[in-house]
Design a protein around this motif. Sequence first.
Motif, mmCIF file in Angstrom:
data_model
loop_
_atom_site.group_PDB
_atom_site.id
_atom_site.type_symbol
_atom_site.label_atom_id
_atom_site.label_comp_id
_atom_site.label_asym_id
_atom_site.label_seq_id
_atom_site.Cartn_x
_atom_site.Cartn_y
_atom_site.Cartn_z
ATOM 1 N N THR A 150 2.553 9.036 9.292
ATOM 2 C CA THR A 150 0.787 9.339 8.845
ATOM 3 C C THR A 150 1.120 10.169 7.177
ATOM 4 O O THR A 150 -0.034 9.866 6.278
ATOM 5 C CB THR A 150 -0.063 10.291 8.980
ATOM 6 N N PHE A 151 2.363 10.138 7.213
ATOM 7 C CA PHE A 151 2.902 10.592 5.732
ATOM 8 C C PHE A 151 2.610 12.561 5.238
ATOM 9 O O PHE A 151 2.101 12.465 4.243
ATOM 10 C CB PHE A 151 2.800 10.029 4.885
ATOM 11 N N THR A 152 1.779 12.806 6.735
ATOM 12 C CA THR A 152 1.000 14.226 6.379
ATOM 13 C C THR A 152 1.706 15.460 6.819
ATOM 14 O O THR A 152 2.757 15.217 8.155
ATOM 15 C CB THR A 152 -0.186 14.618 7.403
ATOM 16 N N GLU A 153 1.935 16.656 6.732
ATOM 17 C CA GLU A 153 2.554 17.845 6.700
ATOM 18 C C GLU A 153 2.988 17.973 8.509
ATOM 19 O O GLU A 153 1.740 18.680 8.177
ATOM 20 C CB GLU A 153 2.520 19.515 5.634
ATOM 21 N N GLY A 176 8.646 8.460 13.164
ATOM 22 C CA GLY A 176 9.944 9.709 12.835
ATOM 23 C C GLY A 176 9.018 10.585 12.484
ATOM 24 O O GLY A 176 7.653 11.276 11.322
ATOM 25 N N VAL A 177 10.217 11.503 10.954
ATOM 26 C CA VAL A 177 10.068 12.620 10.602
ATOM 27 C C VAL A 177 10.761 12.176 8.912
ATOM 28 O O VAL A 177 11.459 11.423 9.068
ATOM 29 C CB VAL A 177 10.141 13.674 10.775
ATOM 30 N N VAL A 178 10.171 12.688 7.981
ATOM 31 C CA VAL A 178 10.160 12.668 6.551
ATOM 32 C C VAL A 178 11.097 13.404 6.649
ATOM 33 O O VAL A 178 10.400 14.577 6.010
ATOM 34 C CB VAL A 178 10.010 11.591 5.306
ATOM 35 N N GLU A 193 0.745 -0.903 0.031
ATOM 36 C CA GLU A 193 0.008 -0.040 -0.312
ATOM 37 C C GLU A 193 0.890 1.567 -0.065
ATOM 38 O O GLU A 193 2.044 1.611 0.439
ATOM 39 C CB GLU A 193 -1.061 -0.071 1.476
ATOM 40 N N LEU A 194 0.297 2.424 -0.877
ATOM 41 C CA LEU A 194 0.929 3.565 -0.380
ATOM 42 C C LEU A 194 0.575 4.711 -0.232
ATOM 43 O O LEU A 194 -1.056 4.996 0.083
ATOM 44 C CB LEU A 194 1.245 4.115 -2.206
ATOM 45 N N LYS A 195 1.338 5.661 0.430
ATOM 46 C CA LYS A 195 1.128 6.739 0.920
ATOM 47 C C LYS A 195 1.629 7.883 0.062
ATOM 48 O O LYS A 195 2.642 7.733 -0.039
ATOM 49 C CB LYS A 195 0.732 6.837 2.280
ATOM 50 N N VAL A 196 0.797 8.694 -0.664
ATOM 51 C CA VAL A 196 1.086 9.611 -1.313
ATOM 52 C C VAL A 196 1.090 11.606 -0.832
ATOM 53 O O VAL A 196 0.114 11.684 -0.415
ATOM 54 C CB VAL A 196 1.032 9.721 -2.489
#
Length: 546
Positions: free
Chosen positions: A521-524, A497-499, A469-472
């Motif tokens: 969550t891959f949210t800002e 953590g963070v990206v 599954e992808l988060k984008v």
Amino acid sequence: MSKSAEPQTHSVPSRQRCPQAKGLESIEPLVRSAEETPDPIPTTITGTIPSWINGSFLRNGPGKYTHWFDGMAMMHRFHICDGNVTYNSRFLRSDSYVSNSEKNRIVVSEFGTLAMPDPCKNIFARFFSRFQVPKTTDNASVNFVKYKGDYYVSTETNYMRRVDPQSLETKEKVDWSQYIAVNSATAHPHYDREGATYNMGNSYGRNGFFYNIIRVPPPGEKATEDSADLDGAEVLCSIRAAEPRKPSYFHSFVMSENYIVFIEQPIKLDLLKFMLYRIQGKSFHKVMTWDPQCATIFHLVDRHTGKESEVKYCAAPMFTMHQINAFEEDGFLVMDMCCGDDGEVIGEFTLENLRRGPGEEMDKFYNSLCRNLPRRYVLPLTVDQQTPLDQNLVTLHKYTATAKKTKPREVFMTHEELHDDELLQYGGLEFPQINYDQYNGRPYRYFYSCGFGHVFADSLLKMDVHTKELKVWRYPGLYPSEPVFVASPKATEEDDGVVLSVIITPREEKSTFLLVLDAKTFTELGRAEVPVTIPFGTHGVFNEMG
């Protein structure tokens, strides 16, 4: 396991499986020369930068261009502390830069007419420099690497430059060949948990062409003098090229806790033709060929003893630039990597093409390029005379990759697609990163990468390799850099953590920002806007407590 997992490659090349682009915008502003910002300047924060992030996000890449010539390396530093961010940048004061500056122009590159603002994607130029008789370039514009605790900037030649990770001051030039018998080293070393660094370089002479695995020991007691130290570097293993006059291109390699795998792929350099072209003063890019008659060979080496396996592991022709991760499981080595299969590796990545106009002109160039997709190969570690022929040796039921012994000491592998069809709409992926410190060489679940719906990355992706599954993260007109994961100090899970990624746009000047995503969550979470123009770059690292 994903419902759409498939045991073998599609017969349709990855480029044709991804949608064709229509109406792409121009990215010409992303490959313009920039000015350096040597003194740290403040940024404008939107949202929240977590206060626990304490260090410097270091990036490398070209910063000064002239048509048809190499981009001079520019180093960038985003210093993050207590929720605030400052930015500074400096050109690498390489011999190449000093020479060009003195002449007030870019001196003709030793790579002929092929120029490329993304050295990581330039499958020709850096590789050619390994064979030059004159001095090769020290314009180290690909990555930041670490040896014995010191930071260096690196490309794919025998030269690196030591740098100060805080001031970005250029220090001394280091020549690999002064320490060990190699002509080069990649810009993608691996690090073990004891602090040693591993890399690949090549050597050639009367005895043939060899791919060498290099080990640099962990830092000892730091000498009082401030100087480069590669003492103790050694060649662990020398792998003879299958075709001494046509060695394979390589950009990186595979490492697990106990093994290193070198992938000899069917992208070949014709040395005789290369030398002839050099004498004639012609462009070099036509001496690199895709040879689909050659299989891909995986050379398995014990990381502790340097002994190469007598078993030859093969797969269908493919190429790979960047590996994702590799780990051992119940007598198997599982290897994940970004792969292409149609031999159209980079197209003509010249400034002329990158500065094409919007619409049909840019669409045509982008649609000619290959799309890289993530794959998983599973290599059986215990193959001997008793191993039966023509049976799938992969007994791990959660994987659909196969491996069959086809003859004594030879195993043929097929891969599992490490994605669902959803990935195709993002143009495949590249620049993969993981939670490296904790999970490199070990079983893992997540990786982060760039999606390529344009010539330059236009999305950030998080892939779950268990479910596929992808988060984008994707917004029109915004072009992200390679994502780098930074673990939370109180992390209990792999993606705590963070990206971090640097976002640039061709639509507005001086509108670059550092993006901070919640890795789970891959949210800002927040962004730090920089009032300068930053060109498209290559790789980066996070230097804790920098």
